[in-house]
Design an enzyme around this catalytic site. Structure first.
Site, short mmCIF file in Angstrom:
data_model
loop_
_atom_site.label_atom_id
_atom_site.label_comp_id
_atom_site.label_asym_id
_atom_site.label_seq_id
_atom_site.Cartn_x
_atom_site.Cartn_y
_atom_site.Cartn_z
N ALA A 64 0.87 -1.18 0.00
CA ALA A 64 0.00 0.00 0.00
C ALA A 64 0.90 1.23 0.00
CB ALA A 64 -0.88 -0.01 1.25
N GLY A 109 0.66 -5.10 0.70
CA GLY A 109 -0.52 -5.15 -0.17
C GLY A 109 -0.20 -5.75 -1.54
N GLU A 112 -0.37 -9.38 -1.03
CA GLU A 112 -1.80 -9.70 -0.84
C GLU A 112 -2.54 -9.72 -2.18
OE1 GLU A 112 -2.00 -6.56 2.23
OE2 GLU A 112 -2.91 -8.10 3.49
N GLU A 132 4.48 -5.31 7.10
CA GLU A 132 3.69 -4.28 7.79
C GLU A 132 4.13 -4.08 9.23
OE1 GLU A 132 2.41 -6.67 5.86
OE2 GLU A 132 0.91 -5.79 4.51
N1 CO8 Z 1 4.58 3.26 -0.41
C1 CO8 Z 1 4.99 4.47 -0.87
N2 CO8 Z 1 6.18 4.67 -1.47
C2 CO8 Z 1 6.99 3.58 -1.61
C3 CO8 Z 1 6.62 2.30 -1.15
C4 CO8 Z 1 5.35 2.16 -0.53
N3 CO8 Z 1 4.89 0.98 -0.10
N4 CO8 Z 1 7.64 1.45 -1.41
C5 CO8 Z 1 8.59 2.18 -2.01
N5 CO8 Z 1 8.22 3.45 -2.14
C6 CO8 Z 1 8.95 4.56 -2.73
C7 CO8 Z 1 10.11 4.99 -1.81
O1 CO8 Z 1 9.63 5.89 -0.80
C8 CO8 Z 1 11.04 5.64 -2.80
O2 CO8 Z 1 10.56 6.93 -3.08
P1 CO8 Z 1 11.59 8.20 -3.06
O3 CO8 Z 1 12.50 7.90 -4.23
O4 CO8 Z 1 10.68 9.34 -3.27
O5 CO8 Z 1 12.31 8.16 -1.75
C9 CO8 Z 1 10.85 4.80 -4.08
O6 CO8 Z 1 9.61 4.12 -3.91
C10 CO8 Z 1 11.93 3.74 -4.24
O7 CO8 Z 1 12.01 2.98 -3.04
P2 CO8 Z 1 13.35 2.84 -2.18
O8 CO8 Z 1 14.25 4.01 -2.38
O9 CO8 Z 1 12.95 2.52 -0.77
O10 CO8 Z 1 13.99 1.56 -2.90
P3 CO8 Z 1 14.98 0.48 -2.24
O11 CO8 Z 1 15.47 -0.36 -3.37
O12 CO8 Z 1 15.97 1.12 -1.34
O13 CO8 Z 1 14.01 -0.42 -1.32
C11 CO8 Z 1 12.02 -1.65 -0.79
C12 CO8 Z 1 12.98 -1.17 -1.90
C13 CO8 Z 1 12.73 -2.66 0.11
C14 CO8 Z 1 10.84 -2.32 -1.48
C15 CO8 Z 1 11.56 -0.43 0.04
O14 CO8 Z 1 11.07 0.56 -0.83
C16 CO8 Z 1 10.45 -0.74 1.02
O15 CO8 Z 1 10.72 -1.30 2.08
N6 CO8 Z 1 9.20 -0.34 0.69
C17 CO8 Z 1 8.08 -0.48 1.60
C18 CO8 Z 1 7.63 -1.91 1.70
C19 CO8 Z 1 6.50 -2.00 2.70
O16 CO8 Z 1 6.65 -1.73 3.88
N7 CO8 Z 1 5.31 -2.41 2.22
C20 CO8 Z 1 4.14 -2.54 3.05
C21 CO8 Z 1 3.34 -1.27 3.06
S1 CO8 Z 1 1.94 -1.34 4.14
C22 CO8 Z 1 0.84 -2.30 3.30
O17 CO8 Z 1 1.11 -2.77 2.22
C23 CO8 Z 1 -0.48 -2.53 3.95
C24 CO8 Z 1 -1.48 -3.16 3.01
C25 CO8 Z 1 -2.88 -3.09 3.55
C26 CO8 Z 1 -3.48 -1.70 3.55
C27 CO8 Z 1 -4.87 -1.73 4.08
C28 CO8 Z 1 -5.53 -0.43 4.43
C29 CO8 Z 1 -5.28 0.81 3.80
#
Ligand code: CO8
Length: 258
Positions: A64, A109, A112, A132
């Site tokens: 998400a 997500g 999922e 999460e």
């Molecule tokens: N949301 C928003 N932006 C994101 C997300 C995300 N999930 N993942 C990555 N991005 C963005 C980063 O912020 C970054 O943006 P910027 O260049 O502006 O800083 C860009 O994408 C590239 O990402 P990274 O620089 O972090 O890339 P890396 O190669 O260093 O890392 C990862 C890649 C490991 C995938 C890392 O981006 C990461 O950990 N992302 C988040 C993963 C995460 O925690 N996902 C779970 C989110 S919560 C969820 O999914 C809940 C679902 C249910 C929702 C139900 C109700 C609403």
């Protein structure tokens, strides 16, 4: 517009989620578009099978949209969770086969969404997880239920409680995905081959196989309701604020249990 579609001559519709700058993270606008594209695909007689994939070479979907979540209040978060769960359930209940073609991060997500598809084909570099908990959250789009169905309760609990990512080969061994191949092109070819084969069968029989398999899991409604309620509960905590702020500030979160 966050979604691209293309329908080939054999009735295979490819749906590409496209927000590569945010690793295809699911925001409300993308989910709304996906709902409408899916509904059209289900009712379009020319569509015999669906491939769902992510744009770019780094991610299927990284979850998400964390930045969007921080701007919502708990009631809005609850409603978004329920809406997402309903969309994912409609994909799971699609009368036409849906295959996720996965190339890269498939997290939260995103995992999922992939699990709501009928089959998953991933490239070797793909990584899977429900991270999460690192944000002070729990899965909120059905992950607590579908991961448990696919890999069993013990492994699902280990993955969701640690937030660990696993590689494609391990995901296949666990039963989370169907096939691992070297490249996205190969994944697309294999998905197309499987869908072409299914397209030679009777559409009513295909739809009834999906309906019958899913009927055995309908008792899990209580699990989905609990998940959405507790996801919204988590969003009221200091830990959620800390977890999401730490993600945005690119640092490790310090949780206090409050
Ligand atoms: N949301 C928003 N932006 C994101 C997300 C995300 N999930 N993942 C990555 N991005 C963005 C980063 O912020 C970054 O943006 P910027 O260049 O502006 O800083 C860009 O994408 C590239 O990402 P990274 O620089 O972090 O890339 P890396 O190669 O260093 O890392 C990862 C890649 C490991 C995938 C890392 O981006 C990461 O950990 N992302 C988040 C993963 C995460 O925690 N996902 C779970 C989110 S919560 C969820 O999914 C809940 C679902 C249910 C929702 C139900 C109700 C609403």
């Amino acid at each position: 517009m966050y979604i691209k579609t293309s329908l080939n001559n054999d009735g295979i519709l490819t749906i590409t989620l496209s927000r590569p700058e945010a690793l295809n993270a699911l925001n409300s606008a993308l989910l709304k578009e996906l709902s409408s594209v899916m509904a059209d695909a289900f009712s379009n007689k020319n569509v015999r099978g669906i491939i769902l994939t992510g744009d770019g070479d780094k991610a299927f979907v990284a979850g998400a949209d964390i930045k969007e979540l921080t701007a919502l209040d708990p009631q809005q978060i609850f409603e978004l969770s329920v809406k997402g769960q309903q969309l994912f359930k409609s994909i799971e209940d699609s009368p036409k086969p849906v295959i996720a073609v996965i190339n890269g991060f498939t997290l939260g997500g995103g995992c999922e969404l992939a699990m709501a598809c009928h089959m998953r084909i991933a490239t070797e570099i793909s990584k899977f997880g429900q991270p999460e908990v690192n944000l002070g959250l729990i899965p909120g789009y059905g992950g607590t239920q579908r991961l448990t169905q696919l890999v069993g309760r013990a492994k699902a609990l280990e993955l969701i409680l640690t937030g660990d990512m696993i590689a494609a080969q391990e995901a296949k061994t666990l039963g989370l995905i169907n096939h691992v191949v070297a490249t996205k092109e190969e994944a697309m070819i294999l998905a197309t081959k499987i869908l072409d084969k299914i397209a030679t069968k009777g559409p009513i029989a295909v739809a009834n196989v999906i309906k019958s398999v899913n009927a055995g899991f309908n008792f899990e409604q209580q699990g989905y309701e609990t998940e959405a309620k507790l996801f919204a509960e988590c969003s009221k905590t200091h830990d959620f604020k800390e977890g999401t702020t730490a993600f945005i500030e690119k640092r490790k979160a310090q949780f206090k249990g409050e």
